[in-house]
Design a protein around this motif. Sequence first.
Motif, PDB file in Angstrom:
ATOM      1  N   UNK A 127       0.795  -1.212   0.000  1.00  0.00           N
ATOM      2  CA  UNK A 127       0.000   0.000   0.000  1.00  0.00           C
ATOM      3  C   UNK A 127       0.828   1.261   0.000  1.00  0.00           C
ATOM      4  N   UNK A 128       0.101   2.377   0.099  1.00  0.00           N
ATOM      5  CA  UNK A 128       0.705   3.696   0.161  1.00  0.00           C
ATOM      6  C   UNK A 128       0.431   4.266   1.547  1.00  0.00           C
ATOM      7  N   UNK A 129       1.517   4.689   2.233  1.00  0.00           N
ATOM      8  CA  UNK A 129       1.400   5.173   3.600  1.00  0.00           C
ATOM      9  C   UNK A 129       1.839   6.629   3.677  1.00  0.00           C
ATOM     10  N   UNK A 130       1.290   7.304   4.671  1.00  0.00           N
ATOM     11  CA  UNK A 130       1.830   8.616   4.985  1.00  0.00           C
ATOM     12  C   UNK A 130       1.892   8.781   6.495  1.00  0.00           C
ATOM     13  N   UNK A 131       2.864   9.587   6.891  1.00  0.00           N
ATOM     14  CA  UNK A 131       3.082   9.853   8.319  1.00  0.00           C
ATOM     15  C   UNK A 131       2.766  11.319   8.596  1.00  0.00           C
ATOM     16  N   UNK A 132       1.912  11.534   9.569  1.00  0.00           N
ATOM     17  CA  UNK A 132       1.530  12.899   9.912  1.00  0.00           C
ATOM     18  C   UNK A 132       1.199  12.946  11.409  1.00  0.00           C
ATOM     19  N   UNK A 133       1.789  13.931  12.089  1.00  0.00           N
ATOM     20  CA  UNK A 133       1.541  14.048  13.522  1.00  0.00           C
ATOM     21  C   UNK A 133       2.065  12.879  14.318  1.00  0.00           C
ATOM     22  N   UNK A 134       3.103  12.223  13.828  1.00  0.00           N
ATOM     23  CA  UNK A 134       3.703  11.098  14.546  1.00  0.00           C
ATOM     24  C   UNK A 134       3.012   9.785  14.304  1.00  0.00           C
ATOM     25  N   UNK A 135       1.944   9.742  13.497  1.00  0.00           N
ATOM     26  CA  UNK A 135       1.198   8.497  13.253  1.00  0.00           C
ATOM     27  C   UNK A 135       1.201   8.171  11.769  1.00  0.00           C
ATOM     28  N   UNK A 136       1.152   6.865  11.481  1.00  0.00           N
ATOM     29  CA  UNK A 136       1.112   6.382  10.103  1.00  0.00           C
ATOM     30  C   UNK A 136      -0.336   6.095   9.696  1.00  0.00           C
ATOM     31  N   UNK A 137      -0.659   6.369   8.435  1.00  0.00           N
ATOM     32  CA  UNK A 137      -1.976   6.052   7.867  1.00  0.00           C
ATOM     33  C   UNK A 137      -1.768   5.388   6.517  1.00  0.00           C
ATOM     34  N   UNK A 138      -2.712   4.556   6.170  1.00  0.00           N
ATOM     35  CA  UNK A 138      -2.656   3.879   4.864  1.00  0.00           C
ATOM     36  C   UNK A 138      -3.747   4.453   3.970  1.00  0.00           C
ATOM     37  N   UNK A 139      -3.331   4.861   2.790  1.00  0.00           N
ATOM     38  CA  UNK A 139      -4.305   5.456   1.852  1.00  0.00           C
ATOM     39  C   UNK A 139      -5.140   4.332   1.263  1.00  0.00           C
ATOM     40  N   UNK A 140      -6.427   4.503   1.307  1.00  0.00           N
ATOM     41  CA  UNK A 140      -7.344   3.450   0.829  1.00  0.00           C
ATOM     42  C   UNK A 140      -8.193   3.941  -0.321  1.00  0.00           C
ATOM     43  N   UNK A 141      -7.686   4.895  -1.029  1.00  0.00           N
ATOM     44  CA  UNK A 141      -8.507   5.457  -2.104  1.00  0.00           C
ATOM     45  C   UNK A 141      -8.460   4.675  -3.393  1.00  0.00           C
ATOM     46  N   UNK A 142      -7.741   3.594  -3.508  1.00  0.00           N
ATOM     47  CA  UNK A 142      -7.696   2.851  -4.759  1.00  0.00           C
ATOM     48  C   UNK A 142      -6.871   1.595  -4.604  1.00  0.00           C
TER      49      UNK A 142
END
Length: 1003
Positions: free
Chosen positions: A451-466
């Motif tokens: 997947x595609x991840x981004x880190x913001x505010x010390x936390x990781x998120x996974x992009x689920x848009x596609x």
Amino acid sequence: MSRAGGLRIGLAGAALALGLAAIAQAAPALEPLAEYKRVSWSIEGGAPSRVNTIGQSRDGYLWIGSVDGLFRFDGVAFEPIQRDGPKPGRLNVSQVLGARSGALWAGLGRGGGVVVYRDGRLIDARMPDPSREVTSLAEDREGGIWVARGGRKRATLARWHDGRWTEFGPEAGLPEQEIWQVFFDRQGVQWLVLTNTVLRRAPGETRFSPTGAKVARRASLAQDALGRLWLSDSTSTRLMSGEAPAASSLTQAYPRRDEVGASRILFDRKGDLWGATWTDGVVHIPAPGVAARSADTGALRIQSYKAVHGLTSDQTHAVFEDREGNIWFGTELGLDMMRPAAVTVEQAIPPNSARGYRMTATADGSVWVADAHTLYAIAPGRAPRPVLRTDWSAGSLCAAGSDAVWVTLRDTVLRVRRDKVETFPKPAEASAYGCAEGEDGRLWMAALDKGLYWREGGAWSRWSGGQGIASNAALQPDGRAAILFRNAPTLQGRPPFEPIHKARFSIGEIEGLLPGREALYVSGGQGFARLRGGAVASLDAERYPWLTSVNGLVQTPAGDTWTIGDAGVVRMRSADLDQALDKPGAALPRRVFDFRDGLNSFVQKSPGQQIAAGGDGRIWILTRRNVVVVDPARLSVNTLPPPVAIRAVMVGDQHFRDPAALRLPAGTRGLRIHYTALSFPAPDRVRFQYRLEGVDKDWIEAGDRREVIYDNLHPGTFHFRVKAANSDGVWNEQGATLTVEIPPTLVETWWFRAACVLAVALALWGVYALRLRRVSAQIKDRLEQRAAERERIARELHDTLLQSVQGLIMRFQSVAYQIPDDLPAREVINQALDRADQMLVEGRDRVRDLRGAEVRRLDLVLRELMAEQPFEPGVKVELAAEGTPRPVQPLVQEEIVRIAGEALFNAARHAKASQVLVKVSYGVRQLQVTIRDDGVGIGANRMAWASREGHYGLIGMHERAGKMGAQLAIESASGKGTTIALSVAGSIAYPTQPWFARLGRKK
């Protein structure tokens, strides 16, 4: 140890020792010769073996003297040069010298003396008393050639000048020692290096004087950029006795561990010292004269190059610098050339990283590089510095603000700022294939199918848009991240990044995600594209092949764009790149740096940044093998136009070397011309154009091809011209010229061709004459047949009709006598008898005409005919005769008179002319009658009307002309009169005469 005797100092692991004081210290570590590109020619590749000497002649050729013989080299082929004769024998060459006159002098071993190559021939200089070998050749300011005759202690020196030899001995101050070198410094002082000492002779002096310097056997001299003399022998390399160091910084000693067989040194144009050691490879000391003026003792660097590094052999006997600054070494097993490399390997970063390399650059001008276990920081103007060591290799690197860097490892992410390292967790099992931090502070990480991840505010998120597979990430000029997907993702709305996939571009699979200063570029196997402001512009692979499969791109503040890809490292102007993208098909100048420029590995096919620019302008590049760097400030352009030469011409089995003009055998149809250009940094990049005047309409682009074949040449003089450009595109427009003359064979001479033309003309004339004679004979035969038939008819008329008529007249006359005069019948019968007499006379006249009574001159007959025509009063009728009047065949004349009569009658009745001219031309070849009037003429309609059924005047004229083989031409136009020209061949018109009677006739 005394200063006059020199300092005995060694050099660890090298063939030289630099000694400037009596203080000995530990040997420094030797550096590899990394900033030079080496090119080798081995004996397997055709190079001579056991090279003793190297030189260059004025025409640009490199000359190699070896045990194998004398060779001329143009950077591509080794050409052996031998004496003339059926058994020239092998030359053992010990020394070569390119004289200012253009001649090449070669000193031989085995008592061979000295030979000179001039004007394509090798000739014996006839040096008296030759020695076992020539150990040195040198040229003085007057052009004299000095020869050191080695292998003995007496009669060791000779000089050639103005065609004669002069020998020097004890009277010139020479001791009984071998001479190893004759050397002239820039002031014209002559130096002799003997077995154990050095002599000198200033300009104007007649004797050599001792210097007191002590040397080991086989020593050599050289002069540095400051004008100081250096000595080198098997013990050390040092300043000449009496030469003072320029600063106290050169008080270090460099002890040598291994003894060498001998030493040959030179200073190149940059002031660097190079040495050949005979037994221990090559030594290089960068600018010792320049370093001597520095207070930094670390400025002196000692570099070596040996067989283990790629040198053809450690047995190096010759060292030489050519006109372009290339340094050459002759070894036991071939030839080596050193030249500054545009692309150099960074020695501080180990090669062959097991997991490849990762790189990024930060806004403060630093470049960061990671190999399998170490992160390096490269500050502007500095060497790489290890910052930290990791247990796991870095998956990706990207900038973190202006002065820090993100490093992704297996389970963690590091943020490194100077020597401070911060550790953060990373999504489990998500290997990074690229990262980018946007202006908003988000750190994006592409993890393929994870997947595609981004880190913001010390936390990781996974992009689920596609469902796209994210394979790389980069930062765009607008501060947004660009994410490369292997397939088109499903997007809803505008994502917080710029999605990149092949469906958006027509360049095939995308291999490079390439952020620039003002746009984002992408490259694939089928082209190159730019994304700017949402608009896409692309370049196709066929027109711009070096922009395909580009894996890295960087644009500098200086306006340059650098790329790394399958084509190598490419430099171009950013403005030119944008212009080509705006106007596809436009020229895109570039300079390519590849394996010929020091690149020694291919580009990595890895995500992330593959090329970066430091704040000092250096360009850092990742390859599969190592990290390399290009310093634009060190790049130079070879501004010397390459000398161009016609090396040889082959005509069948004949070989002509160095021709300027050739006269080839008659009948030559083809030749092979070998030409060359003497530019050595990259011979395969030299480009040629040639033209054979008289054959080629324009210059022919030959690329790097160095020969041309011409076939089907015709006799004549040709000028072959060739010009060349060096590897940097600098042209020698003057080039070289060869004049070739091919004389004609017998059958190709002008007089032979003229004779053939004359013979053909005579043959054609003969055929024509025979044909004309045959036709004339046929016409005459028909005329004779007509004449015979007319005579027969005349006889029949005379013997039958006329005699019968005359008999009837006589009978009617007897009857008339019996009729009384007063009877009316008497008058009637008398009238009938008168008419019968008249008819009898006319019959006899016709019989006379049929028999061809006496023929008068044609012009006189025509004059009478003119008088009989019904011309109006006032019409001027004239007759003119040209040529000598000649008798005309009766039947021909009769037909001519009939045709002329018809023409004159028509002129009298219809022409309304004021003047009529009849002209008779008695020519040898033809008889011509011309009737011309100035009347109303005959228009096209009237001409057709005059030829219609019932009007046979013109038709009859043509028929009569045709019967006698004549030409009848009628020229007329309304209001412009009429001209009727009748031409009859002389052979038809005139009675047959002997040929000798016709020779003197004029036309």
